[in-house]
Design an enzyme around this catalytic site. Sequence first.
Site, PDB file in Angstrom:
ATOM      1  N   GLU A   1      50.023  80.916  -7.549  1.00  0.00           N
ATOM      2  CA  GLU A   1      48.688  81.510  -7.341  1.00  0.00           C
ATOM      3  C   GLU A   1      48.179  81.198  -5.935  1.00  0.00           C
ATOM      4  O   GLU A   1      47.045  80.734  -5.763  1.00  0.00           O
ATOM      5  CB  GLU A   1      47.704  80.966  -8.396  1.00  0.00           C
TER       6      GLU A   1
ATOM      7  N   GLU B   1      47.259  74.482 -16.922  1.00  0.00           N
ATOM      8  CA  GLU B   1      46.142  73.567 -16.665  1.00  0.00           C
ATOM      9  C   GLU B   1      45.802  72.630 -17.836  1.00  0.00           C
ATOM     10  O   GLU B   1      44.657  72.535 -18.244  1.00  0.00           O
ATOM     11  CB  GLU B   1      44.897  74.380 -16.263  1.00  0.00           C
TER      12      GLU B   1
HETATM   13  O1  9MR Z   1      41.721  85.596 -11.254  1.00  0.00           O
HETATM   14  C1  9MR Z   1      41.095  85.232 -12.467  1.00  0.00           C
HETATM   15  C2  9MR Z   1      39.629  85.610 -12.397  1.00  0.00           C
HETATM   16  O2  9MR Z   1      39.499  87.016 -12.319  1.00  0.00           O
HETATM   17  C3  9MR Z   1      38.910  85.085 -13.626  1.00  0.00           C
HETATM   18  O3  9MR Z   1      37.533  85.316 -13.472  1.00  0.00           O
HETATM   19  C4  9MR Z   1      39.180  83.608 -13.765  1.00  0.00           C
HETATM   20  C5  9MR Z   1      38.479  83.069 -14.985  1.00  0.00           C
HETATM   21  O4  9MR Z   1      38.807  81.765 -15.226  1.00  0.00           O
HETATM   22  O5  9MR Z   1      40.564  83.389 -13.856  1.00  0.00           O
HETATM   23  C6  9MR Z   1      41.223  83.732 -12.686  1.00  0.00           C
HETATM   24  O6  9MR Z   1      42.562  83.341 -12.672  1.00  0.00           O
HETATM   25  C7  9MR Z   1      42.829  81.949 -12.832  1.00  0.00           C
HETATM   26  C8  9MR Z   1      44.189  81.828 -13.461  1.00  0.00           C
HETATM   27  O7  9MR Z   1      44.252  82.569 -14.636  1.00  0.00           O
HETATM   28  C9  9MR Z   1      44.557  80.384 -13.709  1.00  0.00           C
HETATM   29  N1  9MR Z   1      44.425  79.580 -12.527  1.00  0.00           N
HETATM   30  C10 9MR Z   1      43.169  79.699 -11.804  1.00  0.00           C
HETATM   31  C11 9MR Z   1      42.875  81.173 -11.521  1.00  0.00           C
HETATM   32  C12 9MR Z   1      41.605  81.295 -10.694  1.00  0.00           C
HETATM   33  O8  9MR Z   1      40.519  80.848 -11.459  1.00  0.00           O
END
Ligand code: 9MR
Length: 380
Positions: free
Chosen positions: A272, A166
Amino acid sequence: MKIYKISHLAVIATLAIGVFSCSEKSTAQSVNKVTLKEAYADKFLVGATLGASMFTTPNHPSLALAKENFSAITLDNDMKWERINPLPGKFNFEIADKFAQLGVDENIATVGHVLFWHSQTPDWVFKDDEGNLLTREALLDRMRERAKMFASRYGDRIKIWDVVNEAIEDDGSLRKSLYNQIIGDDFIEQAFIIADQEMPKDATLIYNDYGMNRVGRRDTVLAMVKGFQQKGVRIDGIGLQGHWGMVNPTAEIIDTTLTLYAATGLPLHITELDVDFLGRDNFGANVDIKKLKATPENNPYPDGNVPPEAEAKFAKRYTEIFQQFLKHHDSIDRVTFWGVTDGDSWLNSWPLEGRTNFPLLFKRDGSTKQAHDNVIALVK
Ligand code: 9MR
């Protein structure tokens, strides 16, 4: 063909033996139903994200489902900088160790998520002992140390790595993160150079982002990949997150997007995937968006009972998405869902806290949805 593809072939071999030797001992699910990993074994890996509780709760049902149904796994949070290395010199390896070992024990491909991301990275990473921002060289050194740590501890077992996550905005500009501020506009390139130098040569190094169909981001990523290829900077895959809605991106846009990225010659990883059943088409997956509140309008099924018509609509949406993945399967190495069951999903608390959402193929009780069966029926 990458090493994780070899274990992919092993899945097919194991299956073939299993069919002849142990059907009586198999569970009801594996006798009566083809699993996702089985159905797609000669197309691409099918993965799911695991969370820490699946490793700390004895007999967590989602862990059993993951072993049975998926050929790839990713850790949702526990390899992120703030979790695995929250303070200088302090490391929490417990969950990541279990995750890496699970991949070996179950012959499941493992994905390292994530080397460098602006979010979930502690402040100390960017600062010196006096609290001043690091110099470019000092931050690059710190990034190299992190890559070295992962390579020495997991390099033999984790073969797919999200190197940068990102770092590009919707409009195609570079995200103004501390990485970008301190290192400069070549932050992504420097991260890949470090990963190439420190991670094993047989690892797949990926650039990963959400909204990869948005024209601004898409064109910047395509130009970046082309630039890397011309300069000889190693990048081994393109990660499209796939936090999608019930309508957008349309099948046509997915088709165009996959066609354009595939033309780089790099394998594509859908990293994802989830479909926001309750609706969020205007939010994207930007984790910086301020949290809103759940209301009866935006949280219509708090008791978990989804009407059959809505279930059918959801199944149709997954069908059109997987039709595109199948059309492009020669270019796709992996499709990973962000979670195992609906209960595991981040979409229950984002962007609205306290919603009951239904974005995945397995219900909260672990049973399969019509969408799951439709996705499998496509390859039968
Ligand atoms: O699944 C993750 C969630 O538990 C966390 O709270 C969150 C915090 O930013 O991150 C989520 O995973 C992310 C991933 O690492 C990167 N792409 C977006 C995902 C969803 O936010």
